[in-house]
Design a protein around this motif. Structure first.
Motif, PDB file in Angstrom:
ATOM      1  N   VAL A 127      10.411 -41.070 -40.665  1.00  0.00           N
ATOM      2  CA  VAL A 127       9.994 -39.853 -39.967  1.00  0.00           C
ATOM      3  C   VAL A 127       9.791 -38.721 -40.966  1.00  0.00           C
ATOM      4  O   VAL A 127      10.596 -38.533 -41.888  1.00  0.00           O
ATOM      5  N   ASN A 128       8.722 -37.982 -40.772  1.00  0.00           N
ATOM      6  CA  ASN A 128       8.440 -36.801 -41.588  1.00  0.00           C
ATOM      7  C   ASN A 128       9.648 -35.861 -41.572  1.00  0.00           C
ATOM      8  O   ASN A 128      10.200 -35.544 -40.519  1.00  0.00           O
ATOM      9  N   LYS A 129      10.079 -35.417 -42.753  1.00  0.00           N
ATOM     10  CA  LYS A 129      11.294 -34.597 -42.840  1.00  0.00           C
ATOM     11  C   LYS A 129      11.146 -33.253 -42.130  1.00  0.00           C
ATOM     12  O   LYS A 129      12.125 -32.712 -41.601  1.00  0.00           O
ATOM     13  N   LYS A 130       9.943 -32.733 -42.128  1.00  0.00           N
ATOM     14  CA  LYS A 130       9.725 -31.473 -41.412  1.00  0.00           C
ATOM     15  C   LYS A 130       9.998 -31.656 -39.921  1.00  0.00           C
ATOM     16  O   LYS A 130      10.614 -30.796 -39.278  1.00  0.00           O
ATOM     17  N   VAL A 131       9.542 -32.788 -39.369  1.00  0.00           N
ATOM     18  CA  VAL A 131       9.816 -33.091 -37.959  1.00  0.00           C
ATOM     19  C   VAL A 131      11.318 -33.235 -37.736  1.00  0.00           C
ATOM     20  O   VAL A 131      11.871 -32.712 -36.755  1.00  0.00           O
ATOM     21  N   LEU A 132      11.998 -33.958 -38.627  1.00  0.00           N
ATOM     22  CA  LEU A 132      13.444 -34.135 -38.486  1.00  0.00           C
ATOM     23  C   LEU A 132      14.163 -32.789 -38.503  1.00  0.00           C
ATOM     24  O   LEU A 132      15.078 -32.551 -37.702  1.00  0.00           O
ATOM     25  N   ASP A 133      13.752 -31.915 -39.404  1.00  0.00           N
ATOM     26  CA  ASP A 133      14.404 -30.612 -39.517  1.00  0.00           C
ATOM     27  C   ASP A 133      14.131 -29.746 -38.290  1.00  0.00           C
ATOM     28  O   ASP A 133      15.043 -29.096 -37.760  1.00  0.00           O
ATOM     29  N   GLU A 134      12.871 -29.742 -37.843  1.00  0.00           N
ATOM     30  CA  GLU A 134      12.485 -28.890 -36.720  1.00  0.00           C
ATOM     31  C   GLU A 134      13.076 -29.381 -35.400  1.00  0.00           C
ATOM     32  O   GLU A 134      13.482 -28.583 -34.551  1.00  0.00           O
ATOM     33  N   ARG A 135      13.117 -30.705 -35.220  1.00  0.00           N
ATOM     34  CA  ARG A 135      13.549 -31.266 -33.940  1.00  0.00           C
ATOM     35  C   ARG A 135      15.055 -31.450 -33.838  1.00  0.00           C
ATOM     36  O   ARG A 135      15.607 -31.475 -32.736  1.00  0.00           O
ATOM     37  N   GLY A 136      15.706 -31.607 -34.960  1.00  0.00           N
ATOM     38  CA  GLY A 136      17.163 -31.564 -34.984  1.00  0.00           C
ATOM     39  C   GLY A 136      17.882 -32.790 -34.447  1.00  0.00           C
ATOM     40  O   GLY A 136      17.325 -33.871 -34.286  1.00  0.00           O
ATOM     41  N   ALA A 137      19.178 -32.580 -34.159  1.00  0.00           N
ATOM     42  CA  ALA A 137      20.089 -33.678 -33.817  1.00  0.00           C
ATOM     43  C   ALA A 137      19.721 -34.357 -32.504  1.00  0.00           C
ATOM     44  O   ALA A 137      19.913 -35.574 -32.367  1.00  0.00           O
ATOM     45  N   ASP A 138      19.214 -33.616 -31.532  1.00  0.00           N
ATOM     46  CA  ASP A 138      18.867 -34.231 -30.246  1.00  0.00           C
ATOM     47  C   ASP A 138      17.741 -35.240 -30.413  1.00  0.00           C
ATOM     48  O   ASP A 138      17.776 -36.333 -29.821  1.00  0.00           O
ATOM     49  N   PHE A 139      16.751 -34.886 -31.208  1.00  0.00           N
ATOM     50  CA  PHE A 139      15.641 -35.809 -31.499  1.00  0.00           C
ATOM     51  C   PHE A 139      16.163 -37.075 -32.164  1.00  0.00           C
ATOM     52  O   PHE A 139      15.842 -38.189 -31.760  1.00  0.00           O
ATOM     53  N   ALA A 140      16.984 -36.899 -33.186  1.00  0.00           N
ATOM     54  CA  ALA A 140      17.540 -38.061 -33.893  1.00  0.00           C
ATOM     55  C   ALA A 140      18.348 -38.940 -32.951  1.00  0.00           C
ATOM     56  O   ALA A 140      18.290 -40.173 -33.032  1.00  0.00           O
ATOM     57  N   ALA A 141      19.081 -38.333 -32.046  1.00  0.00           N
ATOM     58  CA  ALA A 141      19.906 -39.096 -31.108  1.00  0.00           C
ATOM     59  C   ALA A 141      19.051 -39.954 -30.181  1.00  0.00           C
ATOM     60  O   ALA A 141      19.416 -41.096 -29.861  1.00  0.00           O
ATOM     61  N   VAL A 142      17.909 -39.424 -29.736  1.00  0.00           N
ATOM     62  CA  VAL A 142      17.003 -40.194 -28.871  1.00  0.00           C
ATOM     63  C   VAL A 142      16.486 -41.420 -29.614  1.00  0.00           C
ATOM     64  O   VAL A 142      16.475 -42.541 -29.087  1.00  0.00           O
ATOM     65  N   VAL A 143      16.065 -41.212 -30.854  1.00  0.00           N
ATOM     66  CA  VAL A 143      15.516 -42.312 -31.651  1.00  0.00           C
ATOM     67  C   VAL A 143      16.596 -43.339 -31.977  1.00  0.00           C
ATOM     68  O   VAL A 143      16.389 -44.556 -31.843  1.00  0.00           O
ATOM     69  N   ASN A 144      17.771 -42.872 -32.383  1.00  0.00           N
ATOM     70  CA  ASN A 144      18.859 -43.785 -32.733  1.00  0.00           C
ATOM     71  C   ASN A 144      19.339 -44.598 -31.536  1.00  0.00           C
ATOM     72  O   ASN A 144      19.782 -45.750 -31.698  1.00  0.00           O
ATOM     73  N   ALA A 145      19.249 -44.015 -30.340  1.00  0.00           N
ATOM     74  CA  ALA A 145      19.646 -44.758 -29.134  1.00  0.00           C
ATOM     75  C   ALA A 145      18.729 -45.950 -28.897  1.00  0.00           C
ATOM     76  O   ALA A 145      19.168 -47.007 -28.430  1.00  0.00           O
ATOM     77  N   VAL A 146      17.443 -45.785 -29.227  1.00  0.00           N
ATOM     78  CA  VAL A 146      16.499 -46.912 -29.127  1.00  0.00           C
ATOM     79  C   VAL A 146      16.851 -47.975 -30.156  1.00  0.00           C
ATOM     80  O   VAL A 146      16.975 -49.174 -29.831  1.00  0.00           O
ATOM     81  N   SER A 147      17.026 -47.568 -31.399  1.00  0.00           N
ATOM     82  CA  SER A 147      17.315 -48.528 -32.468  1.00  0.00           C
ATOM     83  C   SER A 147      18.574 -49.333 -32.180  1.00  0.00           C
ATOM     84  O   SER A 147      18.651 -50.524 -32.506  1.00  0.00           O
ATOM     85  N   ALA A 148      19.551 -48.693 -31.541  1.00  0.00           N
ATOM     86  CA  ALA A 148      20.820 -49.361 -31.238  1.00  0.00           C
ATOM     87  C   ALA A 148      20.647 -50.507 -30.242  1.00  0.00           C
ATOM     88  O   ALA A 148      21.491 -51.409 -30.182  1.00  0.00           O
ATOM     89  N   LYS A 149      19.556 -50.500 -29.490  1.00  0.00           N
ATOM     90  CA  LYS A 149      19.334 -51.522 -28.455  1.00  0.00           C
ATOM     91  C   LYS A 149      18.393 -52.635 -28.907  1.00  0.00           C
ATOM     92  O   LYS A 149      18.228 -53.642 -28.203  1.00  0.00           O
ATOM     93  N   LEU A 150      17.738 -52.477 -30.045  1.00  0.00           N
ATOM     94  CA  LEU A 150      16.726 -53.442 -30.466  1.00  0.00           C
ATOM     95  C   LEU A 150      17.376 -54.639 -31.157  1.00  0.00           C
ATOM     96  O   LEU A 150      18.166 -54.471 -32.087  1.00  0.00           O
ATOM     97  N   THR A 151      17.025 -55.843 -30.707  1.00  0.00           N
ATOM     98  CA  THR A 151      17.504 -57.076 -31.327  1.00  0.00           C
ATOM     99  C   THR A 151      16.318 -57.969 -31.666  1.00  0.00           C
ATOM    100  O   THR A 151      15.241 -57.847 -31.076  1.00  0.00           O
TER     101      THR A 151
END
Length: 305
Positions: A249-273
């Protein structure tokens, strides 16, 4: 782009746009969003599970109110990386080992955590960050026929030494790549092995079924891996790096969108097998379902949309 894509890839490649105007597997339009701001540009390579993954992540973000624009089916890393590094593309589901070896021309370490750290360092100067990696992998896997495996006691690649002759059928680039036939020779020391170029996956499977060849590479997300007609050989000397899915992910997006954005994405990754991705790929490649529909169904089943 990986080397062992299934039968429908030729059609995908033929229709893939070579520029970033291509869109596929979704509306391609920015969603209305309570989060506001510019749409996050989600991209994919030009093969099935990459498109499904992009649709899954995009759908999860939209479900939480983030604006998304899809640019899917774009092609190989050679085409995608310049636009990811420039920020024109902002979110790409990647595969750690291939990103390191193909994307950056480096030798990958052989464990998922180490690869994540290695890839993060490679991407950092380009203004790209990584979120959590998933358990799901899409990596080269080597199949033999089940009857041959049973009669000759084949469980690992090393066991191929038991045979008088081993013929691998694969795409041309496989012959000179360490995670493929080169590794059979240099690492496994299979002096009984020869290579036969068979460009398309369908004919490779036919050659294996007929007994004309001994072993073929397929993706770990291929439905063939779970088919009782075949045995997937253990890579006991680890020529194939781990290929865990990871959002770049583009770092500018990560910085602007913050922890809530990261949490949404990480929740998906946690379910992928890997097994789950194999089923999703089957729905698209064998059953003909659109990747966007498959992604929506998966998100609902996982409680993420």
């Amino acid at each position: 782009m990986r080397w062992t894509r299934n039968i429908r890839v030729a059609a995908l490649v033929a229709t893939a746009a070579l520029g970033l105007t291509a869109c596929g597997g979704g509306s391609g339009q920015a969603a209305a969003s309570s989060k506001g701001g510019a749409p996050i540009v989600v991209a994919s390579f030009n093969f099935t599970d990459s498109q499904i993954l992009a649709e899954i992540y995009a759908g999860a973000l939209e479900a939480k109110g983030y604006p998304v624009t899809r640019k899917l089916n774009l092609g190989s890393r050679e085409l995608v990386y310049p636009s990811l590094k420039s920020g024109e593309l902002q979110f790409l589901p990647e595969y750690q080992g291939a990103a390191i070896t193909t994307g950056f021309g480096k030798e990958a370490v052989k464990d998922a955590k180490g690869e994540h750290d290695q890839l993060a360092k490679l991407f950092a100067p380009e203004g790209v960050g990584l979120l959590n990696y998933a358990a799901a992998e899409d990596k080269n896997t080597y199949l033999v026929k089940a009857d041959l495996a049973k009669s000759k006691g084949l469980a690992s690649i090393s066991d191929l030494k038991k045979l008088d002759k081993v013929v691998m059928a694969g795409p041309p680039e496989c012959e000179k790549r360490l995670p493929c036939f080169q590794g059979f020779k240099d690492v496994y020391k299979l002096t009984n092995a020869t290579f036969q170029t068979v460009q398309e996956a369908g004919p490779r499977v036919q050659q294996l079924n007929s007994g004309a060849v001994t072993v073929i590479p397929v993706d770990s997300v291929s439905p063939l891996v779970g088919d009782p007609q075949y045995v997937a050989l253990k890579d006991d000397l680890t020529i194939v790096p781990t290929e865990n899915v990871v959002p770049a992910v583009n770092k500018k997006v990560l910085d602007e969108r913050g922890a809530d954005f990261a949490a949404v994405v990480n929740a998906v990754s946690a379910k992928l097998t890997t097994e789950g991705m194999r089923e999703l790929n089957k729905r698209v490649d064998a059953d003909g379902d659109p990747a966007a529909d498959v992604a929506k169904d998966w998100l609902k089943q996982q409680g993420l949309a």
